[in-house]
Each structure stands twice: as C-alpha cells, then as structure tokens.
Write an enzyme that holds these catalytic residues in place. Sequence first.
Site, PDB file in Angstrom:
ATOM      1  N   ARG A 284       0.838  -1.205   0.000  1.00  0.00           N
ATOM      2  CA  ARG A 284       0.000   0.000   0.000  1.00  0.00           C
ATOM      3  C   ARG A 284       0.867   1.248   0.000  1.00  0.00           C
ATOM      4  O   ARG A 284       1.834   1.333   0.753  1.00  0.00           O
ATOM      5  CB  ARG A 284      -0.925   0.000   1.217  1.00  0.00           C
ATOM      6  N   ARG A 299       1.685   0.712  10.305  1.00  0.00           N
ATOM      7  CA  ARG A 299       1.345   1.167   8.954  1.00  0.00           C
ATOM      8  C   ARG A 299       2.565   1.072   8.046  1.00  0.00           C
ATOM      9  O   ARG A 299       3.396   1.980   8.011  1.00  0.00           O
ATOM     10  CB  ARG A 299       0.808   2.602   9.008  1.00  0.00           C
ATOM     11  N   GLU A 371      -7.244  -1.694  14.831  1.00  0.00           N
ATOM     12  CA  GLU A 371      -7.849  -2.600  13.857  1.00  0.00           C
ATOM     13  C   GLU A 371      -6.876  -3.721  13.485  1.00  0.00           C
ATOM     14  O   GLU A 371      -5.720  -3.470  13.162  1.00  0.00           O
ATOM     15  CB  GLU A 371      -8.222  -1.810  12.593  1.00  0.00           C
ATOM     16  N   SER A 374     -10.858  -6.613   9.263  1.00  0.00           N
ATOM     17  CA  SER A 374     -11.998  -5.892   8.755  1.00  0.00           C
ATOM     18  C   SER A 374     -12.798  -6.885   7.928  1.00  0.00           C
ATOM     19  O   SER A 374     -12.274  -7.439   6.971  1.00  0.00           O
ATOM     20  CB  SER A 374     -11.502  -4.733   7.891  1.00  0.00           C
ATOM     21  N   ARG A 413       0.267  -6.844  12.331  1.00  0.00           N
ATOM     22  CA  ARG A 413      -0.383  -6.270  13.511  1.00  0.00           C
ATOM     23  C   ARG A 413      -0.583  -7.322  14.595  1.00  0.00           C
ATOM     24  O   ARG A 413      -0.579  -7.002  15.793  1.00  0.00           O
ATOM     25  CB  ARG A 413      -1.712  -5.620  13.122  1.00  0.00           C
TER      26      ARG A 413
END
Length: 448
Positions: A284, A299, A371, A374, A413
Amino acid sequence: MGTRRDARLCSSQVARPKLKETTMLDLKFVQKNLDAVSQGLKKRCKTEPDVAEFARLDEARIALIREAEGLKAERNQGSAEVAKLKRAGQDASELMAAMSKMGERIKELDAELAVIEASESDWLLKMPNIPHESTPEGAGEEDNPVLRHWGVKPELSFPPKEHWELGQALGGLDFERAGKITGSRFCVSFGWAAKLERALGAFMLDCAAENGYTEVLTPFMVNKQAMTGTGQLPKFEEDLFKIEGQEYYLIPTAEVPVTNLHAGEVMEEDQLPTAYVALTPCFRSEAGSYGKDTRGLIRQHQFHKVELVRFSHPEKSMADLELLTSHAEMVLQRLGLHYRVIALCGGDLGFSSCKTYDIEVWLPGQNKYREISSCSNFQDFQARRANIRFKAKGAKKSEFLHTLNGSGLAVGRALVAVLENGQQADGSVILPEALRPYMGGLDRITMK
RNA sequence: GGAGGGGUGGCCGAGCGGCUCAAGGCGGUGGUCUUGAAAACCACUGACGGGUAACCGUCCGGGGGUUCGAAUCCCUCCCCCUCCGCCA
C-alpha cells in the site's frame, strides 16, 4: 465438513473466463433503482452523486441506440439485396453507393454512443456500494458502535512498552536497515521476529483450514481488470503501487486476486459457499497518511495478511458475514488476545462494502484498540463489476452471487499484539501457547 | 528472448468475404415408447441491448481498419500450446 470443493473447482475452471464489459450490468441496476441508489448513498455522508446527470446520459444513450440500430437494420437488408442482385448478374452500384453513405452515418452514431457509454460507465464505476440497512448511521470513526468485547486487558505491573521498543531491544525488528535498503515504512525482521511472522501466518492458515477454507496461493501482481472488479480502480489508483512500464499493480490485499479467481464465471449453486484463504504480502502506498503511525509496524508499505474470502448465496450472505467474522475472532481467541468488535457506520464504510465489522485488538503499549481485521459483505457489488454469477438448480438465468472477505488476520499487527500483550517486566515476551508448536516449542522471547 | 501453431455458443468442433442472421456432435430440458429405468426417436435449448409487441440490433480472444456486406481480409494487443535459448 461439507465445504471443501477442491475437486469440483478444478474441473469447472478448465475454461478460461471470458470477461464482459460490466457497464451494461451496472447500468440496468441503476436505471431500475435510481431513487434507491440516491437515497441509500446518503448514508455515506459524502457528496451526493449527480443522479440527474446519469439519467441525462442514459436518455441520450438510448436515443442513439435506437437511431443507429434502425440504420443498421436497413443496411443489413440493403446488403442482402446487393448479394441477390450480384448473384443474378445485375448492377448494384447505385444501391452500394447509398449503403456506403449510410455506413458513414452509422459510424458517426457509434462514435457518439461510445463517448456517452464511456461517461456513463465512469459514473457507475465511481459510485460506491449502497450501505446495508443494518449499517449504523454516522459520519466517521467516532460514530462506530462497539458491539462486543472478548477477554480482558492484561494486567501489567509496569509501564508497558510499545512493540518497536520491545522488538528492537530483543534484536528482532530493524527499521534502520530497512530504511537503508528500501525506505521508510518498511521493516527487516531477524531471527525470532522473522520466525514469529511465519508462525503467525501458518497458524492462521491452519485455523482457516479447520473452518473449511481452501488455501490458495495467487500472484501478488494483478491487472487493471482485477483491480476494477473488486473496486480499487478507477477511484483509488493513488493508493496502489503500479509496476512501471506494465499494466500490473502490486496487490493491496489478497481480496483482489482471490475474489477475481471466479471473475466471468457462472458457478453452480451447490458450489456455494466457496471459501478461500490466502496468505500474501500486501502493498500500500499509504498516500495521504503522512505523519500517521510513522513508527513501528502498524502502517507499512508491505505487510503480510491472511485473507478469508467467501462466495455466498445472496440469501445467506448476511449470515455468512457473522460466520466470517467469528472465524477471524477465533484466531484472536486462540491467541488469548483481548479485542472488541465494532460496526462501521455509513460515513466510515469502505467503497465496495455494504456492511463491515472491524475487529480491534488491545495494544497495551499504545494503550488503545487497533484494527486487526476488517470483515465485509459486498453483496453483489463486486460480483457485478467482476461478473461473478451462479445458477440456481433448475433456474434458467444465472444471477450475481455475493462476495465477502475479512482479514484472518493482519499478520504484522498480530505480531505487534503478541509482543505488547506478552511483554514482561524484564523486557522478555511470553508467547501464546497456540503459537509455541509453530516456534519449535519456544515459549518466551528473551534477550540474548 | 527466438521460431512455429492456436483462441468459434455450457463443452467439443466445422466454417476462412454474401443460401451460415455459426454446420455437426456432446451435454441440458420436454415429449413419444416403457410397470419403471435405459436405449431409440421427436422437439426445444447462448448472452446482452432496444421495443408494449411483432420484431430488430450486437457478440466467433480484446481493440482498430478495409468493404454495400467480415467469424472469414489487414493492423495491433492479450492469452494458450510446441520447440530452442536463458533461469529459481
């Protein structure tokens, strides 16, 4: 378990899918549901779509089609006449000249039509999914209701450290060297950290397999069509890494290659639900998140994620979302990590989703929930774009199926959570029991 | 990277400028026959778009071109197969 479909899948995939332009399918849907679309999208609290513009384009399109098709019918008749005359040895030059003129007019009309259709298609492809009625109202993150908690926060008798501190002190995470060989937002893992990343991935894949998911390994680069099918394109190109000189993109999630596995196909009803799990790196660009989570693993430009993907019967997809979410939760439960589940409100919902649950794991070092999964139901939004259908037993027509996916879980994560939740006063980290078999029996990470 | 061969309806496969608005087969659906099934025979059987409808239009890997008319000819791109080279 009756959900494994490997054998059947192989035989049904012999034929290469033929991908149709999805525009027309989208069109019909919006035409019929213009009001519902406009009403439904309000829930997203973003700028409203210009429905009138769409209606205008569509009227123009139909007018052009009528005119062009009338002329084409005439031309076909004329051509048949020419053939007849020629076979009879008669002169057809006059008729041919007239047809030639008509051909030019048809070409003009078709060109105009192509422009209109391109605009209409663009309008449709940039329109997000309509939120489900059960998606809560709200403008943003702060309005997401918490649905439930599992477990409790670990009680630490010392001020907890953040994962990068722990990871660096224990010699596992190296952000400086990653910066040297690549740049910011990358990490190199050494020794136990590299192994823990692998252990977590393998553990998650095994959990998914238990729940009936078929493991798949896909390309990590996909073409434009696949990205459009799942909704990353055309609207979010800036979030993606594109291979220079080629029409390939690095996948931002396994959702893209896995969902598109069945693009252009018509599945049998008894193949539903088909469930896949894939462990892939995700890439990303994180454009627009400057200054956010700049330290640590939260991130990154590249991270691993285990993704669960389901192809479901439309009548069962909402129930399947609950099931999918429970599969993701199971991973955290086995790791003994405290988490909560929230529902995303309309304003926070992703582009393609109609309903999403986020699972947020507790991070003592950061003193917040973050998070880690999802889980979304896209209903027929992706299926329509990627043309994925199924045929009900005895039915004449095929219809769009529903697609769902959810992280099961984000591996990087999860590693953060394991470190921060397992940390001890002496700086060591106790590993969850479920992971120890994957770590060669290791139960604790300590300083050398 | 080099040299060839291919991509046609759910599947196989013919066609290579106009009696093909894609033959034939397989599969599927319905029927005849049968106590039932099988076999045989008969009929039907693609998608999308426009139209109240009759009907019309588009689709032979994608895109573009030639022509009165293209599955068929030309250009271009993609994919698959075979052989050679290189390589994990």
